[in-house]
Motif scaffolding. Sequence first.
Motif, PDB file in Angstrom:
ATOM      1  N   ILE A   1      -8.369  51.886 -15.767  1.00 22.99           N
ATOM      2  CA  ILE A   1      -7.141  52.687 -15.845  1.00 22.99           C
ATOM      3  C   ILE A   1      -6.146  52.027 -16.800  1.00 22.99           C
ATOM      4  O   ILE A   1      -5.552  52.689 -17.652  1.00 22.99           O
ATOM      5  CB  ILE A   1      -6.510  52.865 -14.444  1.00 22.99           C
ATOM      6  CG1 ILE A   1      -7.413  53.738 -13.569  1.00 22.99           C
ATOM      7  CG2 ILE A   1      -5.112  53.479 -14.548  1.00 22.99           C
ATOM      8  CD1 ILE A   1      -7.015  53.769 -12.106  1.00 22.99           C
TER       9      ILE A   1
ATOM     10  N   LEU B   1      -3.340  62.333  -0.567  1.00 20.91           N
ATOM     11  CA  LEU B   1      -2.787  61.251  -1.386  1.00 20.91           C
ATOM     12  C   LEU B   1      -1.257  61.289  -1.376  1.00 20.91           C
ATOM     13  O   LEU B   1      -0.600  60.252  -1.308  1.00 20.91           O
ATOM     14  CB  LEU B   1      -3.311  61.330  -2.826  1.00 20.91           C
ATOM     15  CG  LEU B   1      -4.820  61.138  -3.015  1.00 20.91           C
ATOM     16  CD1 LEU B   1      -5.179  61.114  -4.496  1.00 20.91           C
ATOM     17  CD2 LEU B   1      -5.308  59.860  -2.336  1.00 20.91           C
TER      18      LEU B   1
ATOM     19  N   ILE C   1      -7.709  58.698 -10.318  1.00 21.08           N
ATOM     20  CA  ILE C   1      -6.891  58.449 -11.495  1.00 21.08           C
ATOM     21  C   ILE C   1      -7.740  57.993 -12.664  1.00 21.08           C
ATOM     22  O   ILE C   1      -7.545  58.439 -13.799  1.00 21.08           O
ATOM     23  CB  ILE C   1      -5.778  57.432 -11.173  1.00 21.08           C
ATOM     24  CG1 ILE C   1      -4.811  58.029 -10.151  1.00 21.08           C
ATOM     25  CG2 ILE C   1      -5.034  57.036 -12.440  1.00 21.08           C
ATOM     26  CD1 ILE C   1      -3.735  57.081  -9.680  1.00 21.08           C
TER      27      ILE C   1
ATOM     28  N   TYR D   1     -14.414  63.048   2.045  1.00 23.09           N
ATOM     29  CA  TYR D   1     -13.152  63.209   2.765  1.00 23.09           C
ATOM     30  C   TYR D   1     -12.993  64.622   3.320  1.00 23.09           C
ATOM     31  O   TYR D   1     -12.362  64.830   4.350  1.00 23.09           O
ATOM     32  CB  TYR D   1     -11.964  62.931   1.834  1.00 23.09           C
ATOM     33  CG  TYR D   1     -11.656  61.470   1.645  1.00 23.09           C
ATOM     34  CD1 TYR D   1     -12.338  60.714   0.708  1.00 23.09           C
ATOM     35  CD2 TYR D   1     -10.665  60.847   2.399  1.00 23.09           C
ATOM     36  CE1 TYR D   1     -12.051  59.376   0.528  1.00 23.09           C
ATOM     37  CE2 TYR D   1     -10.377  59.502   2.217  1.00 23.09           C
ATOM     38  CZ  TYR D   1     -11.072  58.768   1.286  1.00 23.09           C
ATOM     39  OH  TYR D   1     -10.790  57.440   1.109  1.00 23.09           O
TER      40      TYR D   1
ATOM     41  N   SER E   1     -16.120  60.478  -8.385  1.00 21.94           N
ATOM     42  CA  SER E   1     -14.832  60.948  -7.878  1.00 21.94           C
ATOM     43  C   SER E   1     -15.026  62.188  -7.007  1.00 21.94           C
ATOM     44  O   SER E   1     -14.527  62.252  -5.885  1.00 21.94           O
ATOM     45  CB  SER E   1     -13.903  61.250  -9.056  1.00 21.94           C
ATOM     46  OG  SER E   1     -12.667  61.728  -8.593  1.00 21.94           O
TER      47      SER E   1
ATOM     48  N   HIS F   1     -12.923  48.564  -7.011  1.00 18.69           N
ATOM     49  CA  HIS F   1     -11.511  48.900  -7.188  1.00 18.69           C
ATOM     50  C   HIS F   1     -10.900  48.121  -8.342  1.00 18.69           C
ATOM     51  O   HIS F   1     -10.184  48.675  -9.174  1.00 18.69           O
ATOM     52  CB  HIS F   1     -10.752  48.620  -5.890  1.00 18.69           C
ATOM     53  CG  HIS F   1      -9.281  48.808  -6.025  1.00 18.69           C
ATOM     54  ND1 HIS F   1      -8.402  47.758  -6.010  1.00 18.69           N
ATOM     55  CD2 HIS F   1      -8.551  49.914  -6.224  1.00 18.69           C
ATOM     56  CE1 HIS F   1      -7.185  48.234  -6.180  1.00 18.69           C
ATOM     57  NE2 HIS F   1      -7.242  49.535  -6.301  1.00 18.69           N
TER      58      HIS F   1
ATOM     59  N   VAL G   1      -8.923  52.642  -3.305  1.00 14.47           N
ATOM     60  CA  VAL G   1     -10.189  53.034  -3.913  1.00 14.47           C
ATOM     61  C   VAL G   1     -10.186  54.515  -4.289  1.00 14.47           C
ATOM     62  O   VAL G   1     -10.598  54.876  -5.385  1.00 14.47           O
ATOM     63  CB  VAL G   1     -11.392  52.718  -2.996  1.00 14.47           C
ATOM     64  CG1 VAL G   1     -12.673  53.311  -3.570  1.00 14.47           C
ATOM     65  CG2 VAL G   1     -11.532  51.222  -2.825  1.00 14.47           C
ATOM     66  N   CYS G   2      -9.712  55.371  -3.402  1.00 20.38           N
ATOM     67  CA  CYS G   2      -9.765  56.781  -3.739  1.00 20.38           C
ATOM     68  C   CYS G   2      -8.696  57.147  -4.763  1.00 20.38           C
ATOM     69  O   CYS G   2      -8.922  57.989  -5.630  1.00 20.38           O
ATOM     70  CB  CYS G   2      -9.727  57.675  -2.500  1.00 20.38           C
ATOM     71  SG  CYS G   2      -8.225  57.623  -1.532  1.00 20.38           S
ATOM     72  N   PHE G   3      -7.546  56.490  -4.680  1.00 18.94           N
ATOM     73  CA  PHE G   3      -6.553  56.615  -5.759  1.00 18.94           C
ATOM     74  C   PHE G   3      -7.187  56.250  -7.089  1.00 18.94           C
ATOM     75  O   PHE G   3      -7.164  57.021  -8.044  1.00 18.94           O
ATOM     76  CB  PHE G   3      -5.401  55.619  -5.538  1.00 18.94           C
ATOM     77  CG  PHE G   3      -4.163  56.191  -4.944  1.00 18.94           C
ATOM     78  CD1 PHE G   3      -4.234  57.036  -3.857  1.00 18.94           C
ATOM     79  CD2 PHE G   3      -2.907  55.880  -5.461  1.00 18.94           C
ATOM     80  CE1 PHE G   3      -3.091  57.564  -3.299  1.00 18.94           C
ATOM     81  CE2 PHE G   3      -1.761  56.401  -4.903  1.00 18.94           C
ATOM     82  CZ  PHE G   3      -1.852  57.237  -3.816  1.00 18.94           C
ATOM     83  N   ALA G   4      -7.756  55.064  -7.129  1.00 19.86           N
ATOM     84  CA  ALA G   4      -8.264  54.516  -8.384  1.00 19.86           C
ATOM     85  C   ALA G   4      -9.353  55.407  -8.967  1.00 19.86           C
ATOM     86  O   ALA G   4      -9.398  55.646 -10.175  1.00 19.86           O
ATOM     87  CB  ALA G   4      -8.801  53.107  -8.166  1.00 19.86           C
ATOM     88  N   LEU G   5     -10.185  55.927  -8.107  1.00 15.89           N
ATOM     89  CA  LEU G   5     -11.287  56.760  -8.564  1.00 15.89           C
ATOM     90  C   LEU G   5     -10.762  58.056  -9.182  1.00 15.89           C
ATOM     91  O   LEU G   5     -11.169  58.454 -10.276  1.00 15.89           O
ATOM     92  CB  LEU G   5     -12.193  57.067  -7.374  1.00 15.89           C
ATOM     93  CG  LEU G   5     -13.664  57.311  -7.616  1.00 15.89           C
ATOM     94  CD1 LEU G   5     -14.263  56.301  -8.571  1.00 15.89           C
ATOM     95  CD2 LEU G   5     -14.397  57.271  -6.276  1.00 15.89           C
TER      96      LEU G   5
ATOM     97  N   LEU H   1     -12.067  49.545 -11.599  1.00 14.81           N
ATOM     98  CA  LEU H   1     -11.420  50.830 -11.879  1.00 14.81           C
ATOM     99  C   LEU H   1      -9.987  50.630 -12.354  1.00 14.81           C
ATOM    100  O   LEU H   1      -9.523  51.310 -13.275  1.00 14.81           O
ATOM    101  CB  LEU H   1     -11.446  51.728 -10.635  1.00 14.81           C
ATOM    102  CG  LEU H   1     -12.817  52.289 -10.250  1.00 14.81           C
ATOM    103  CD1 LEU H   1     -12.753  52.999  -8.905  1.00 14.81           C
ATOM    104  CD2 LEU H   1     -13.337  53.238 -11.330  1.00 14.81           C
ATOM    105  N   MET H   2      -9.290  49.680 -11.731  1.00 14.28           N
ATOM    106  CA  MET H   2      -7.917  49.421 -12.145  1.00 14.28           C
ATOM    107  C   MET H   2      -7.874  48.888 -13.580  1.00 14.28           C
ATOM    108  O   MET H   2      -6.977  49.231 -14.356  1.00 14.28           O
ATOM    109  CB  MET H   2      -7.237  48.438 -11.180  1.00 14.28           C
ATOM    110  CG  MET H   2      -7.010  48.984  -9.773  1.00 14.28           C
ATOM    111  SD  MET H   2      -6.169  50.584  -9.738  1.00 14.28           S
ATOM    112  CE  MET H   2      -4.494  50.070 -10.086  1.00 14.28           C
TER     113      MET H   2
ATOM    114  N   HIS I   1      -7.644  66.764  -0.525  1.00 15.58           N
ATOM    115  CA  HIS I   1      -7.558  65.361  -0.901  1.00 15.58           C
ATOM    116  C   HIS I   1      -6.277  65.029  -1.681  1.00 15.58           C
ATOM    117  O   HIS I   1      -5.602  64.046  -1.357  1.00 15.58           O
ATOM    118  CB  HIS I   1      -8.799  64.925  -1.684  1.00 15.58           C
ATOM    119  CG  HIS I   1      -8.870  63.447  -1.903  1.00 15.58           C
ATOM    120  ND1 HIS I   1      -8.466  62.861  -3.081  1.00 15.58           N
ATOM    121  CD2 HIS I   1      -9.245  62.440  -1.090  1.00 15.58           C
ATOM    122  CE1 HIS I   1      -8.628  61.549  -2.969  1.00 15.58           C
ATOM    123  NE2 HIS I   1      -9.096  61.276  -1.770  1.00 15.58           N
TER     124      HIS I   1
END
Lengths: 149, 149
Positions: free
Chosen positions: A143, A47, B23, A32, A25, A136, B17-21, A139-140, A43
């Motif tokens: 989560i 978002l 979170i 970025y 992360s 992804h 992807v960056c959201f998921a990472l 990761l989902m 960052h």
Amino acid sequence: MEPVTEATDLLKLDRQVCFALSIASRSVIGLYRPLLQPMGLTHPQYLVMLALWESEPLSVKELGELLQLDPGTLSPLLKRLEALGYVHRERNSHDERTLAVTLTPVGRRLRAEAEKIPPAIVARLGMDIEELEHLHTSLMRLIAATQRS
Amino acid sequence: MEPVTEATDLLKLDRQVCFALSIASRSVIGLYRPLLQPMGLTHPQYLVMLALWESEPLSVKELGELLQLDPGTLSPLLKRLEALGYVHRERNSHDERTLAVTLTPVGRRLRAEAEKIPPAIVARLGMDIEELEHLHTSLMRLIAATQRS
DNA sequence: CGCTATTAGTTGGTGCACAAATTAATCTAG
DNA sequence: CTAGATTAATTTGTGCACCAACTAATAGCG
């Protein structure tokens, strides 16, 4: 050499997962950073802007649900975005408790600039879109696993 | 309905992807929080303890390389661990620039307590070890990708 | 040997993340 | 209709993360 008990074994596997997650992360966010800097964005601010480019207006509560962030985190962040001139914060006239966060014209125009970032990141990573999509998905699932019960 | 250009499409995939990472990382750390609280540890402090349980002594520089953290982050964190009575900080006699961070007896004993955490986390997640291992592999590949060139 | 460059760690400043306490507006029972 | 509960944001406090400036010790070159 100490004996590998079940406990230390699990400890190691787990350690690797939480290590990897934290480091991944932070590393991706680090990628970025130089791209966001010219726009003056961090960052997390990026978002928030992504969320607003998709849907507007949003309340603090709604942003918090989308980004899984505390109101205590978002409140000062949004003030900084307002100070940058990218968003407007106004109480909702029908319910004075809620805040309507909207984009300013400048904030809306910023989207064109922001669209250059993802291709740059993907190129920099040099990974297949397919592999990123698979990551992804994993990761989902993770989560979702953290959030049941 | 706006047209889906290549730019907005990439923007969305990437955003996910960056959201998921972000979170996922925060969500998993959130799972650790109540388990670490009885020991008075935060998640980054726990990672430092894990590193020390594997190898001792470690310098700030070595810890920084292991955890990919700034000396400016580690320095105060280690002082807090020392204040908790878990580690000892002492300048190396052969090179006074470097710090030798070691575990105290209390810190060493804490390991037994900490070994209860990973099974609890894995149980809480309810995911296969296999799936976690696969995720770990993907994350390591991603980390490697962020670090080349 | 001594001067300079390098290296290790600390400090200070900004911003994020989370928890707990607070404030203000709205809802809901009685 | 009003008192108490609920809800939305803000504020305050602690700790992490990163950057840049600084200090002190060591290494290395002339």
